[in-house]
Motif scaffolding. Structure first.
Motif, PDB file in Angstrom:
ATOM      1  N   CYS A  24      -4.901   6.061  -5.145  1.00  0.00           N
ATOM      2  CA  CYS A  24      -4.593   5.084  -6.182  1.00  0.00           C
ATOM      3  C   CYS A  24      -5.283   5.489  -7.483  1.00  0.00           C
ATOM      4  O   CYS A  24      -6.443   5.924  -7.476  1.00  0.00           O
ATOM      5  CB  CYS A  24      -5.068   3.707  -5.728  1.00  0.00           C
ATOM      6  SG  CYS A  24      -4.852   2.417  -6.979  1.00  0.00           S
ATOM      7  N   ASP A  25      -4.586   5.338  -8.592  1.00  0.00           N
ATOM      8  CA  ASP A  25      -5.162   5.650  -9.899  1.00  0.00           C
ATOM      9  C   ASP A  25      -6.251   4.663 -10.305  1.00  0.00           C
ATOM     10  O   ASP A  25      -7.112   4.986 -11.121  1.00  0.00           O
ATOM     11  CB  ASP A  25      -4.078   5.658 -10.978  1.00  0.00           C
ATOM     12  CG  ASP A  25      -3.105   6.817 -10.818  1.00  0.00           C
ATOM     13  OD1 ASP A  25      -3.476   7.833 -10.190  1.00  0.00           O
ATOM     14  OD2 ASP A  25      -1.969   6.703 -11.319  1.00  0.00           O
ATOM     15  N   ILE A  26      -6.231   3.450  -9.757  1.00  0.00           N
ATOM     16  CA  ILE A  26      -7.192   2.410 -10.129  1.00  0.00           C
ATOM     17  C   ILE A  26      -8.440   2.449  -9.255  1.00  0.00           C
ATOM     18  O   ILE A  26      -9.549   2.616  -9.750  1.00  0.00           O
ATOM     19  CB  ILE A  26      -6.540   1.006 -10.059  1.00  0.00           C
ATOM     20  CG1 ILE A  26      -5.282   0.933 -10.935  1.00  0.00           C
ATOM     21  CG2 ILE A  26      -7.544  -0.092 -10.419  1.00  0.00           C
ATOM     22  CD1 ILE A  26      -5.519   1.171 -12.410  1.00  0.00           C
ATOM     23  N   CYS A  27      -8.266   2.296  -7.915  1.00  0.00           N
ATOM     24  CA  CYS A  27      -9.430   2.193  -7.022  1.00  0.00           C
ATOM     25  C   CYS A  27      -9.785   3.515  -6.344  1.00  0.00           C
ATOM     26  O   CYS A  27     -10.805   3.594  -5.668  1.00  0.00           O
ATOM     27  CB  CYS A  27      -9.198   1.115  -5.975  1.00  0.00           C
ATOM     28  SG  CYS A  27      -7.951   1.537  -4.729  1.00  0.00           S
ATOM     29  N   LYS A  28      -8.956   4.545  -6.503  1.00  0.00           N
ATOM     30  CA  LYS A  28      -9.181   5.897  -5.956  1.00  0.00           C
ATOM     31  C   LYS A  28      -9.133   5.968  -4.427  1.00  0.00           C
ATOM     32  O   LYS A  28      -9.493   6.970  -3.851  1.00  0.00           O
ATOM     33  CB  LYS A  28     -10.521   6.476  -6.439  1.00  0.00           C
ATOM     34  CG  LYS A  28     -10.710   6.445  -7.938  1.00  0.00           C
ATOM     35  CD  LYS A  28      -9.594   7.138  -8.678  1.00  0.00           C
ATOM     36  CE  LYS A  28      -9.876   7.107 -10.185  1.00  0.00           C
ATOM     37  NZ  LYS A  28      -8.697   7.279 -10.983  1.00  0.00           N
ATOM     38  N   GLU A  29      -8.660   4.910  -3.762  1.00  0.00           N
ATOM     39  CA  GLU A  29      -8.500   4.893  -2.303  1.00  0.00           C
ATOM     40  C   GLU A  29      -7.117   5.418  -1.941  1.00  0.00           C
ATOM     41  O   GLU A  29      -6.194   5.347  -2.755  1.00  0.00           O
ATOM     42  CB  GLU A  29      -8.671   3.469  -1.763  1.00  0.00           C
ATOM     43  CG  GLU A  29     -10.059   2.900  -1.941  1.00  0.00           C
ATOM     44  CD  GLU A  29     -11.083   3.639  -1.102  1.00  0.00           C
ATOM     45  OE1 GLU A  29     -10.774   3.978   0.057  1.00  0.00           O
ATOM     46  OE2 GLU A  29     -12.196   3.862  -1.607  1.00  0.00           O
ATOM     47  N   PRO A  30      -6.941   5.930  -0.691  1.00  0.00           N
ATOM     48  CA  PRO A  30      -5.609   6.359  -0.255  1.00  0.00           C
ATOM     49  C   PRO A  30      -4.628   5.181  -0.287  1.00  0.00           C
ATOM     50  O   PRO A  30      -4.984   4.065   0.082  1.00  0.00           O
ATOM     51  CB  PRO A  30      -5.827   6.846   1.177  1.00  0.00           C
ATOM     52  CG  PRO A  30      -7.274   7.165   1.257  1.00  0.00           C
ATOM     53  CD  PRO A  30      -7.960   6.203   0.325  1.00  0.00           C
ATOM     54  N   MET A  31      -3.419   5.454  -0.749  1.00  0.00           N
ATOM     55  CA  MET A  31      -2.402   4.413  -0.850  1.00  0.00           C
ATOM     56  C   MET A  31      -1.701   4.215   0.497  1.00  0.00           C
ATOM     57  O   MET A  31      -1.845   5.027   1.403  1.00  0.00           O
ATOM     58  CB  MET A  31      -1.409   4.784  -1.946  1.00  0.00           C
ATOM     59  CG  MET A  31      -2.067   4.906  -3.318  1.00  0.00           C
ATOM     60  SD  MET A  31      -0.928   5.366  -4.618  1.00  0.00           S
ATOM     61  CE  MET A  31      -0.228   3.764  -5.012  1.00  0.00           C
ATOM     62  N   HIS A  32      -0.942   3.117   0.598  1.00  0.00           N
ATOM     63  CA  HIS A  32      -0.229   2.770   1.822  1.00  0.00           C
ATOM     64  C   HIS A  32       1.260   3.079   1.663  1.00  0.00           C
ATOM     65  O   HIS A  32       1.849   2.807   0.621  1.00  0.00           O
ATOM     66  CB  HIS A  32      -0.416   1.294   2.151  1.00  0.00           C
ATOM     67  CG  HIS A  32      -1.848   0.905   2.259  1.00  0.00           C
ATOM     68  ND1 HIS A  32      -2.603   1.178   3.364  1.00  0.00           N
ATOM     69  CD2 HIS A  32      -2.669   0.294   1.377  1.00  0.00           C
ATOM     70  CE1 HIS A  32      -3.829   0.741   3.177  1.00  0.00           C
ATOM     71  NE2 HIS A  32      -3.893   0.202   1.969  1.00  0.00           N
ATOM     72  N   LEU A  33       1.865   3.613   2.726  1.00  0.00           N
ATOM     73  CA  LEU A  33       3.298   3.911   2.716  1.00  0.00           C
ATOM     74  C   LEU A  33       4.094   2.616   2.673  1.00  0.00           C
ATOM     75  O   LEU A  33       3.889   1.725   3.489  1.00  0.00           O
ATOM     76  CB  LEU A  33       3.679   4.711   3.966  1.00  0.00           C
ATOM     77  CG  LEU A  33       5.147   5.081   4.097  1.00  0.00           C
ATOM     78  CD1 LEU A  33       5.551   6.078   3.017  1.00  0.00           C
ATOM     79  CD2 LEU A  33       5.433   5.656   5.473  1.00  0.00           C
ATOM     80  N   VAL A  34       4.992   2.515   1.694  1.00  0.00           N
ATOM     81  CA  VAL A  34       5.882   1.361   1.576  1.00  0.00           C
ATOM     82  C   VAL A  34       7.220   1.693   2.219  1.00  0.00           C
ATOM     83  O   VAL A  34       7.758   0.908   2.991  1.00  0.00           O
ATOM     84  CB  VAL A  34       6.085   0.954   0.100  1.00  0.00           C
ATOM     85  CG1 VAL A  34       7.118  -0.149  -0.023  1.00  0.00           C
ATOM     86  CG2 VAL A  34       4.766   0.540  -0.519  1.00  0.00           C
ATOM     87  N   ILE A  56       7.486   6.332  -0.920  1.00  0.00           N
ATOM     88  CA  ILE A  56       7.016   5.368  -1.907  1.00  0.00           C
ATOM     89  C   ILE A  56       5.717   4.764  -1.385  1.00  0.00           C
ATOM     90  O   ILE A  56       5.656   4.282  -0.251  1.00  0.00           O
ATOM     91  CB  ILE A  56       8.069   4.284  -2.162  1.00  0.00           C
ATOM     92  CG1 ILE A  56       9.351   4.937  -2.680  1.00  0.00           C
ATOM     93  CG2 ILE A  56       7.537   3.257  -3.165  1.00  0.00           C
ATOM     94  CD1 ILE A  56      10.516   3.999  -2.810  1.00  0.00           C
ATOM     95  N   PHE A  57       4.677   4.810  -2.219  1.00  0.00           N
ATOM     96  CA  PHE A  57       3.347   4.311  -1.861  1.00  0.00           C
ATOM     97  C   PHE A  57       2.932   3.199  -2.813  1.00  0.00           C
ATOM     98  O   PHE A  57       3.314   3.188  -3.982  1.00  0.00           O
ATOM     99  CB  PHE A  57       2.316   5.444  -1.949  1.00  0.00           C
ATOM    100  CG  PHE A  57       2.535   6.534  -0.955  1.00  0.00           C
ATOM    101  CD1 PHE A  57       1.930   6.498   0.290  1.00  0.00           C
ATOM    102  CD2 PHE A  57       3.351   7.610  -1.252  1.00  0.00           C
ATOM    103  CE1 PHE A  57       2.137   7.505   1.213  1.00  0.00           C
ATOM    104  CE2 PHE A  57       3.557   8.627  -0.344  1.00  0.00           C
ATOM    105  CZ  PHE A  57       2.949   8.564   0.893  1.00  0.00           C
ATOM    106  N   ASP A  58       2.098   2.278  -2.284  1.00  0.00           N
ATOM    107  CA  ASP A  58       1.566   1.168  -3.065  1.00  0.00           C
ATOM    108  C   ASP A  58       0.118   0.953  -2.645  1.00  0.00           C
ATOM    109  O   ASP A  58      -0.311   1.434  -1.596  1.00  0.00           O
ATOM    110  CB  ASP A  58       2.398  -0.087  -2.807  1.00  0.00           C
ATOM    111  CG  ASP A  58       2.170  -1.164  -3.842  1.00  0.00           C
ATOM    112  OD1 ASP A  58       1.549  -0.875  -4.882  1.00  0.00           O
ATOM    113  OD2 ASP A  58       2.601  -2.302  -3.612  1.00  0.00           O
ATOM    114  N   CYS A  59      -0.635   0.209  -3.458  1.00  0.00           N
ATOM    115  CA  CYS A  59      -2.031  -0.070  -3.147  1.00  0.00           C
ATOM    116  C   CYS A  59      -2.283  -1.569  -3.222  1.00  0.00           C
ATOM    117  O   CYS A  59      -1.739  -2.257  -4.098  1.00  0.00           O
ATOM    118  CB  CYS A  59      -2.942   0.677  -4.119  1.00  0.00           C
ATOM    119  SG  CYS A  59      -4.687   0.530  -3.665  1.00  0.00           S
ATOM    120  N   ALA A  60      -3.143  -2.061  -2.345  1.00  0.00           N
ATOM    121  CA  ALA A  60      -3.460  -3.486  -2.293  1.00  0.00           C
ATOM    122  C   ALA A  60      -4.194  -3.954  -3.547  1.00  0.00           C
ATOM    123  O   ALA A  60      -4.167  -5.134  -3.880  1.00  0.00           O
ATOM    124  CB  ALA A  60      -4.299  -3.789  -1.054  1.00  0.00           C
TER     125      ALA A  60
END
Length: 70
Positions: A24-34, A56-60
């Motif tokens: 993730c560009d914001i929290c730098k954690e691995p994103m989740h598959l959407v 497609i990936f998204d982050c919480a």
């Protein structure tokens, strides 16, 4: 050749695809598959590698989603 988009929503990537998970560009954690999308010719019944796959990936945390093509 006409084609259709197939795929699925959610889930996990197979082990051989884990290197495609973006951070993730914001929290730098691995994103989740959407979702995972795949291109398949209409009526063939066989997967033929034309356009490949789109992930497609998204982050919480609410960071912007990302799409990766393979």
């Amino acid at each position: 050749v006409p084609s259709q988009i197939l795929g699925h929503i959610g889930g996990e990537l197979p082990l051989y695809e884990l290197n495609t998970i973006p951070d993730c560009d914001i929290c730098k954690e691995p994103m989740h598959l959407v979702s995972k999308l795949e291109d398949r010719p209409l009526g063939s019944g066989l997967l033929i590698y034309l356009g490949g796959y789109g992930y497609i990936f998204d982050c919480a945390c609410g960071g912007p989603p990302k799409m990766i093509y393979n």
